[in-house]
Design an enzyme around this catalytic site. Structure first.
Site, short mmCIF file in Angstrom:
data_model
loop_
_atom_site.label_atom_id
_atom_site.label_comp_id
_atom_site.label_asym_id
_atom_site.label_seq_id
_atom_site.Cartn_x
_atom_site.Cartn_y
_atom_site.Cartn_z
N LYS A 127 3.18 2.25 -1.08
CA LYS A 127 1.87 1.75 -1.99
C LYS A 127 1.01 2.77 -1.83
O LYS A 127 0.96 3.60 -1.08
CB LYS A 127 1.29 0.65 -1.28
CG LYS A 127 2.15 -0.60 -1.15
CD LYS A 127 1.82 -1.60 -2.63
CE LYS A 127 2.33 -2.82 -2.52
NZ LYS A 127 2.15 -3.68 -1.36
N HIS A 130 -5.16 4.61 -0.93
CA HIS A 130 -6.03 4.76 -1.99
C HIS A 130 -7.41 4.66 -1.47
O HIS A 130 -7.66 4.78 -0.09
CB HIS A 130 -6.04 3.68 -3.09
CG HIS A 130 -6.22 2.18 -2.48
ND1 HIS A 130 -7.20 1.70 -2.01
CD2 HIS A 130 -5.05 1.44 -1.91
CE1 HIS A 130 -6.93 0.40 -1.49
NE2 HIS A 130 -5.80 0.30 -1.55
N HIS A 133 -8.58 2.86 1.53
CA HIS A 133 -8.17 3.38 3.00
C HIS A 133 -9.26 4.32 3.78
O HIS A 133 -8.94 4.64 4.82
CB HIS A 133 -6.86 3.86 3.26
CG HIS A 133 -5.86 2.75 2.63
ND1 HIS A 133 -4.96 2.98 1.46
CD2 HIS A 133 -5.65 1.54 3.24
CE1 HIS A 133 -4.17 1.84 1.36
NE2 HIS A 133 -4.50 1.03 2.27
N1 ARG Z 1 -1.39 -2.42 6.67
C1 ARG Z 1 -2.56 -3.41 6.62
C2 ARG Z 1 -3.06 -3.20 5.33
O1 ARG Z 1 -3.06 -2.35 4.66
C3 ARG Z 1 -3.54 -3.09 7.56
C4 ARG Z 1 -3.04 -3.13 9.06
C5 ARG Z 1 -4.29 -3.36 10.12
N2 ARG Z 1 -3.59 -3.38 11.39
C6 ARG Z 1 -3.06 -4.44 11.92
N3 ARG Z 1 -2.80 -4.43 13.22
N4 ARG Z 1 -2.75 -5.63 11.46
O2 ARG Z 1 -3.64 -4.23 5.03
#
Ligand code: ARG
Length: 566
Positions: A127, A130, A133
């Protein structure tokens, strides 16, 4: 460095033995302006003890505190005692501290022997990485640096979103329409196209959804083909992400993402079961949280696959066992507040006392000036593009302002990227904010380039004035108002770093160095620094050095470079 607040407590406690140091410390206030003193102590609490009106107590105490080495004046004003720091003592102690600690000014050993995990960035593979982030990435990186600076053993974890049913979809899509070469040319965009096409076609052909589920199960079961495809997708994605991390100068200690926990899930399920926390509902498993006013935490789907929440629980247990953390911090957008509340609760119900050491650090949304950032409507703004644009625009500005600058490209990178980071860290993290190019890249006002420019200006003064760090300086030459203002801000800097750690708010540091830069520029404007008089010149250059050093340390903690010329 002399801790003047402690000195206030020392004085008070000599006369008042019924209060503890902590109680006194908690009552001490910082007056709204310096002409009311540096510290104020309200004596209300003492009126019961002394059986006198507060005004009289204050008057009485003030008369006892006439001779202090650390305060030039201790005055009573109504029910308050106001303490005025001895300015030469202040200047002396600041100079000594900055000169002896240099790059480590503000650091401490507070965290020795304690491990803090900072989990941040954590984008989803395949993905776009962007604009959305950016905040977790730079807030997390700053917190990581701040904890480290305060002596904690610090671990940066990128909990990559590299697992979940969407990978079944991607594998299936790739097997139908994928072309390895095309994807390797432009991985994220091409994978995104596959993903979007698969979703679209699945609306007409529901069997595609079953196929996707099938492939994800195969992946979970360790099917070789599925595994290899998935791991290639992860690799090409990470390569793109790493370009951005390199630009931001960010390194992680661990990239253990969601997939890392795939073989650690069964244990969570078993444990939840043993502890009677798991409930079945239409073939799925969940932990009921109604009692705590939350929807249930979904642990396992009816098709047997595990979920985001389960992986977070497994990861927390793994981290406790591997790192024995003192704090386990998650820098994740506030949209996920409920998710974190739910699974923190589950871990607590499992009987893990360390649940309380898991901390979600939420932050607000960033949007663009012409509207919100939405992936669905195709308005994806790649972080890499934003950073590149910042660097290019900065290069244009440098070409106008200082075309002969050496290393122009490198400086443009440091300033452009620094500007973006600075803007992100300028406000309280929970606030939503609108990204503005104009504000970000401006050399005036409260911006990264302004602070960096002040640093470079200080540096060039030091060079031009042939500053020598070992020179003896007459402190009496640094006691006027502008200088003392600057010295005070430097004196406060270590405390600001502590506040930033305690509240997990890097913006305290951002604000402090902007104020310091403003204070220095005011001084520079009002007084000449490289003057004829040698003693005066030496003193002013030393002050310039203190400012330069503090700005540099502050920028460093935020993850921003401090070029010497720009
Ligand atoms: N990958 C997730 C996202 O982009 C964020 C992860 C956050 N960390 C966690 N331990 N849940 O939304």
């Amino acid at each position: 460095m002399i801790n003047f607040k402690e000195k206030v407590i020392d004085l008070i406690i000599q006369e008042v033995d019924s209060l503890t140091r902590d109680e006194i410390a908690a009552s001490i206030e910082i007056p709204p302006s310096y002409d009311m003193g540096d510290y104020a102590f309200p004596v209300f609490k003492l009126s019961k003890i002394f059986r006198k009106a507060p005004n009289l107590i204050a008057e009485d105490l003030a008369s006892k505190f006439v001779n202090s080495d650390y305060f030039e004046k201790i005055e009573n004003k109504g029910p308050y005692l106001n303490f005025f720091i001895d300015k030469s003592k202040l200047v002396e102690t600041v100079i000594e501290e900055v000169l002896s600690k240099g790059d480590g000014f503000g650091s401490s050993k507070l965290g020795e022997g304690k491990t803090v995990i900072v989990e941040y960035s954590s984008p989803n593979i395949a993905k776009p990485f962007h604009m959305g982030h950016l905040r977790t990435t730079v807030i997390g990186n700053a917190l990581y640096k701040i904890y480290k600076f305060l002596g904690f053993n610090t671990i940066a974890i990128n909990h990559l979103g590299d697992y979940g049913t969407q990978f079944g979809m991607l594998i299936s899509a790739y097997k139908k329409w994928g072309d390895k070469e095309v994807i390797e040319e432009d991985p994220i965009n091409e994978l995104l196209k596959l993903y979007v096409r698969y979703n679209e076609e699945a609306e007409e052909k529901p069997e595609l959804k079953d196929e996707a589920r099938y492939w994800f199960k195969e992946l979970e079961n360790g099917n070789q083909e599925a595994y290899e495809l998935w791991s290639w997708i992860r690799e090409v994605s990470l390569k793109e992400f790493n370009r951005v991390y390199d630009m931001l100068n960010i390194k992680f200690d661990s990239y253990a993402g969601e997939s890392f926990y795939s073989d650690k899930m069964q244990r969570v399920l078993d444990e939840l079961n043993e502890k009677n926390l798991l409930e079945e509902s239409q073939g799925a498993y969940l932990v009921d949280l109604e009692e705590y006013g939350m929807p249930p935490a979904l642990i396992k789907k009816s098709d047997g696959s595990t979920l985001y929440t389960t992986r977070d629980i497994a990861a927390a247990i793994y981290r406790k066992e591997t790192y024995d953390f003192y704090k386990n911090i998650y820098v994740v957008a506030s949209q996920q507040n409920l998710h974190f509340q739910q699974w923190f609760k589950v871990v607590e119900l499992m009987g893990y006392e360390w649940a309380k050491d898991c901390i979600h650090i939420p932050f607000g949304m960033v949007s663009l000036e012409d509207g919100p950032l939405s992936t669905r409507r195709g308005r994806v703004v790649f972080l890499e593009d934003v950073l590149n644009k910042a660097v290019e625009s900065t290069l244009e500005i440098i070409n106008e302002r200082n075309p002969d600058l050496e290393n122009k490209k490198e400086v443009a990178k440091q300033v452009g990227i620094g500007a973006v980071i600075f803007q992100e860290l300028f406000n309280q993290r929970i606030k939503d904010y609108v990204f503005s190019w104009e504000r970000t890249l401006s050399f005036d006002g409260e911006t990264g380039p302004y602070v960096q420019y002040t640093h470079a200006r200080a540096n060039s003064l030091l060079e031009r004035g042939s500053f020598n760090i070992g020179d003896q300086v007459d402190i009496n030459l640094l006691l006027s108002e502008d200088e003392i203002d600057i010295i005070r801000m430097i004196y406060d800097f270590p405390g600001v770093v502590m506040d930033a750690m305690e509240k997990n708010e890097p913006f305290f540091i951002t604000r402090q160095i902007v104020e310091l830069a403003k204070g220095f520029n005011k001084f520079y404007h009002n007084a000449q620094i490289i003057v004829e008089d040698e003693e005066l010149r030496k003193a002013r250059l030393l002050l310039t050095y203190l400012v330069k050093n503090t700005i540099k340390v502050g920028l460093g903690l935020l993850g921003i470079e401090a070029p010497n010329k720009m």
